[in-house]
Write a protein that holds these residues in place. Structure first.
Motif, PDB file in Angstrom:
ATOM      1  N   SER A  62       8.315 -12.643 -14.869  1.00  0.00           N
ATOM      2  CA  SER A  62       8.792 -14.020 -14.721  1.00  0.00           C
ATOM      3  C   SER A  62      10.310 -14.082 -14.768  1.00  0.00           C
ATOM      4  N   GLY A  63      10.949 -13.060 -15.333  1.00  0.00           N
ATOM      5  CA  GLY A  63      12.396 -13.033 -15.387  1.00  0.00           C
ATOM      6  C   GLY A  63      13.054 -12.563 -14.105  1.00  0.00           C
ATOM      7  N   LEU A  64      12.260 -12.112 -13.127  1.00  0.00           N
ATOM      8  CA  LEU A  64      12.811 -11.659 -11.856  1.00  0.00           C
ATOM      9  C   LEU A  64      13.073 -12.842 -10.928  1.00  0.00           C
ATOM     10  N   SER A  65      14.137 -12.748 -10.155  1.00  0.00           N
ATOM     11  CA  SER A  65      14.366 -13.751  -9.114  1.00  0.00           C
ATOM     12  C   SER A  65      13.381 -13.506  -7.973  1.00  0.00           C
ATOM     13  N   LYS A  66      13.290 -14.453  -7.041  1.00  0.00           N
ATOM     14  CA  LYS A  66      12.387 -14.285  -5.911  1.00  0.00           C
ATOM     15  C   LYS A  66      12.780 -13.077  -5.074  1.00  0.00           C
ATOM     16  N   HIS A  67      14.081 -12.837  -4.939  1.00  0.00           N
ATOM     17  CA  HIS A  67      14.547 -11.674  -4.179  1.00  0.00           C
ATOM     18  C   HIS A  67      14.166 -10.380  -4.892  1.00  0.00           C
ATOM     19  N   GLN A  68      14.296 -10.346  -6.198  1.00  0.00           N
ATOM     20  CA  GLN A  68      13.929  -9.148  -6.957  1.00  0.00           C
ATOM     21  C   GLN A  68      12.418  -8.909  -6.909  1.00  0.00           C
ATOM     22  N   LEU A  69      11.643  -9.988  -7.009  1.00  0.00           N
ATOM     23  CA  LEU A  69      10.194  -9.843  -6.907  1.00  0.00           C
ATOM     24  C   LEU A  69       9.797  -9.321  -5.531  1.00  0.00           C
ATOM     25  N   LYS A  70      10.494  -9.780  -4.505  1.00  0.00           N
ATOM     26  CA  LYS A  70      10.233  -9.297  -3.141  1.00  0.00           C
ATOM     27  C   LYS A  70      10.500  -7.797  -3.048  1.00  0.00           C
ATOM     28  N   ASN A  71      11.600  -7.343  -3.634  1.00  0.00           N
ATOM     29  CA  ASN A  71      11.895  -5.912  -3.628  1.00  0.00           C
ATOM     30  C   ASN A  71      10.854  -5.118  -4.410  1.00  0.00           C
ATOM     31  N   LEU A  72      10.361  -5.699  -5.489  1.00  0.00           N
ATOM     32  CA  LEU A  72       9.319  -5.020  -6.262  1.00  0.00           C
ATOM     33  C   LEU A  72       8.059  -4.835  -5.431  1.00  0.00           C
ATOM     34  N   MET A  73       7.688  -5.844  -4.649  1.00  0.00           N
ATOM     35  CA  MET A  73       6.512  -5.730  -3.798  1.00  0.00           C
ATOM     36  C   MET A  73       6.748  -4.735  -2.656  1.00  0.00           C
ATOM     37  N   LEU A  74       7.936  -4.793  -2.049  1.00  0.00           N
ATOM     38  CA  LEU A  74       8.268  -3.834  -0.991  1.00  0.00           C
ATOM     39  C   LEU A  74       8.295  -2.411  -1.522  1.00  0.00           C
ATOM     40  N   TYR A  75       8.607  -2.271  -2.800  1.00  0.00           N
ATOM     41  CA  TYR A  75       8.636  -0.960  -3.452  1.00  0.00           C
ATOM     42  C   TYR A  75       7.260  -0.299  -3.459  1.00  0.00           C
ATOM     43  N   HIS A  76       6.216  -1.082  -3.258  1.00  0.00           N
ATOM     44  CA  HIS A  76       4.847  -0.566  -3.242  1.00  0.00           C
ATOM     45  C   HIS A  76       4.350  -0.295  -1.824  1.00  0.00           C
ATOM     46  N   SER A  77       5.261  -0.003  -0.910  1.00  0.00           N
ATOM     47  CA  SER A  77       4.843   0.262   0.473  1.00  0.00           C
ATOM     48  C   SER A  77       5.741   1.322   1.094  1.00  0.00           C
ATOM     49  N   LEU A  78       5.173   2.078   2.026  1.00  0.00           N
ATOM     50  CA  LEU A  78       5.885   3.125   2.749  1.00  0.00           C
ATOM     51  C   LEU A  78       5.837   2.806   4.233  1.00  0.00           C
ATOM     52  N   ALA A  79       6.926   3.086   4.926  1.00  0.00           N
ATOM     53  CA  ALA A  79       7.053   2.704   6.334  1.00  0.00           C
ATOM     54  C   ALA A  79       6.366   3.689   7.265  1.00  0.00           C
ATOM     55  N   LYS A  80       5.192   4.130   6.872  1.00  0.00           N
ATOM     56  CA  LYS A  80       4.369   5.005   7.709  1.00  0.00           C
ATOM     57  C   LYS A  80       2.969   5.040   7.118  1.00  0.00           C
ATOM     58  N   ARG A  81       1.985   5.182   7.970  1.00  0.00           N
ATOM     59  CA  ARG A  81       0.612   5.295   7.492  1.00  0.00           C
ATOM     60  C   ARG A  81       0.320   6.747   7.129  1.00  0.00           C
ATOM     61  N   TYR A  82      -0.136   6.958   5.891  1.00  0.00           N
ATOM     62  CA  TYR A  82      -0.445   8.302   5.409  1.00  0.00           C
ATOM     63  C   TYR A  82      -1.920   8.407   5.033  1.00  0.00           C
ATOM     64  N   GLU A  83      -2.579   9.412   5.587  1.00  0.00           N
ATOM     65  CA  GLU A  83      -3.901   9.791   5.082  1.00  0.00           C
ATOM     66  C   GLU A  83      -3.723  10.427   3.711  1.00  0.00           C
ATOM     67  N   LEU A  84      -4.801  10.458   2.930  1.00  0.00           N
ATOM     68  CA  LEU A  84      -4.699  11.045   1.599  1.00  0.00           C
ATOM     69  C   LEU A  84      -4.246  12.504   1.661  1.00  0.00           C
ATOM     70  N   ALA A  85      -4.756  13.254   2.645  1.00  0.00           N
ATOM     71  CA  ALA A  85      -4.393  14.662   2.755  1.00  0.00           C
ATOM     72  C   ALA A  85      -2.914  14.847   3.094  1.00  0.00           C
ATOM     73  N   GLU A  86      -2.296  13.832   3.689  1.00  0.00           N
ATOM     74  CA  GLU A  86      -0.894  13.943   4.076  1.00  0.00           C
ATOM     75  C   GLU A  86       0.060  13.784   2.898  1.00  0.00           C
ATOM     76  N   PHE A  87      -0.447  13.333   1.761  1.00  0.00           N
ATOM     77  CA  PHE A  87       0.416  13.194   0.597  1.00  0.00           C
ATOM     78  C   PHE A  87       0.871  14.553   0.074  1.00  0.00           C
ATOM     79  N   GLU A  88       0.136  15.597   0.372  1.00  0.00           N
ATOM     80  CA  GLU A  88       0.562  16.926  -0.051  1.00  0.00           C
ATOM     81  C   GLU A  88       1.883  17.299   0.629  1.00  0.00           C
ATOM     82  N   GLY A  89       1.971  17.056   1.935  1.00  0.00           N
ATOM     83  CA  GLY A  89       3.223  17.305   2.642  1.00  0.00           C
ATOM     84  C   GLY A  89       4.309  16.338   2.209  1.00  0.00           C
ATOM     85  N   LEU A  90       3.928  15.093   1.937  1.00  0.00           N
ATOM     86  CA  LEU A  90       4.907  14.095   1.505  1.00  0.00           C
ATOM     87  C   LEU A  90       5.524  14.479   0.167  1.00  0.00           C
TER      88      LEU A  90
END
Length: 268
Positions: free
Chosen positions: A105-133
């Motif tokens: 609740s102490g985060l601004s809307k911009h900070q909350l947006k960054n927190l949500m974006l922090y939970h995403s990667l700009a590519k689709r990864y299969e589970l097996a591809e996390f080893e290379g990642l």
């Protein structure tokens, strides 16, 4: 003769029109101004992220934050309007519940947006591809270069680590291309938003260790006296030896008393 020529002209005209009716249509290229009004085939049958998070798990808190920050459409555009797709790491509701309310609740809307974006990667990864990642650490998230995570892959177990969090992928929510959605057991908390470690309680999958020889599933009564479990360490062994010595001393005392009594009877 004139009638024959006229008739031939009419027949040829009809033939040309008939042939033109079966000519294949050539689709003109879309103009830039039409790009948003002509959805591609993949967009026409794309999955709905809101429906996925509503139907496929306890992700109400994450979805609420996405809607508050207008990121649902951003994630879907990354998935369907790019060649890379998207990977979304979604913490379960109990992971958000473990965080002290004042932290978010102490985060601004911009900070909350960054927190949500922090939970995403700009590519689709299969589970097996996390080893290379995992060999490409640190991995940049959609929040930008200041928001990176470290990925580890150990025998199929995948951990995603931030400055203050060691989260684990515990399930696949939806893996249909071009969007991959995975379930996290903790919320990723970056040092870009939190200079000190935020207060986070143990989640439901981190039970406090129960005492040995005690049923952890049994309810604890506040009015009942606590049950002290039997100890099998060095202290317990010492106590057992002391008890044995005490029993032996008592036996020797009884034997001495009996012997004295027998000697008194013989004297009489």
């Amino acid at each position: 003769m004139k009638c024959a020529i006229a008739l031939l002209t009419i027949v040829m005209s009809v033939s040309v029109l008939h042939a033109g009716a079966h000519r294949p249509l050539v689709k003109l290229p879309l103009q830039s101004s039409d790009a948003d009004t002509w959805p591609s085939a993949s967009q026409a049958k794309r999955a709905n992220l809101t429906e996925i998070l509503t139907l496929d798990g306890p992700f109400r808190t994450f979805l609420t934050h996405l809607q508050q920050t207008n990121l649902v459409e951003v994630f879907q555009k990354q998935a369907y309007w790019t060649d890379q797709g998207i990977t979304i790491l979604v913490p379960v509701d109990r992971a958000f519940a473990a965080i002290k309310p004042s932290v978010l609740s102490g985060l601004s809307k911009h900070q909350l947006k960054n927190l949500m974006l922090y939970h995403s990667l700009a590519k689709r990864y299969e589970l097996a591809e996390f080893e290379g990642l995992s060999r490409s650490n640190p991995v940049t998230t959609l929040a930008g270069g200041l928001y990176t995570v470290n990925v580890t892959y150990d025998g199929g177990t995948i951990h995603v680590r931030s400055r203050w969090t060691d989260a684990k992928i515990i399930g696949s929510v939806s893996v249909a291309a071009p969007m991959a959605v995975y379930e996290l057991d903790r919320v990723l908390l970056p040092d870009s938003l939190f200079r000190a470690q935020p207060p986070v309680a143990a989640t439901a999958d981190e039970p406090t260790p129960a005492p040995s020889n005690e049923d952890a599933s049994a309810p604890v009564s506040e009015s009942a006296d606590p049950v002290v479990p039997r100890q099998y360490g060095s202290a317990g062994v010492a106590d057992a030896a002391s008890s044995a010595r005490g029993a032996g001393d008592r036996f020797a005392s009884y034997a001495a008393t009996a012997a004295l009594g027998a000697m008194a009877l013989v004297a009489l």
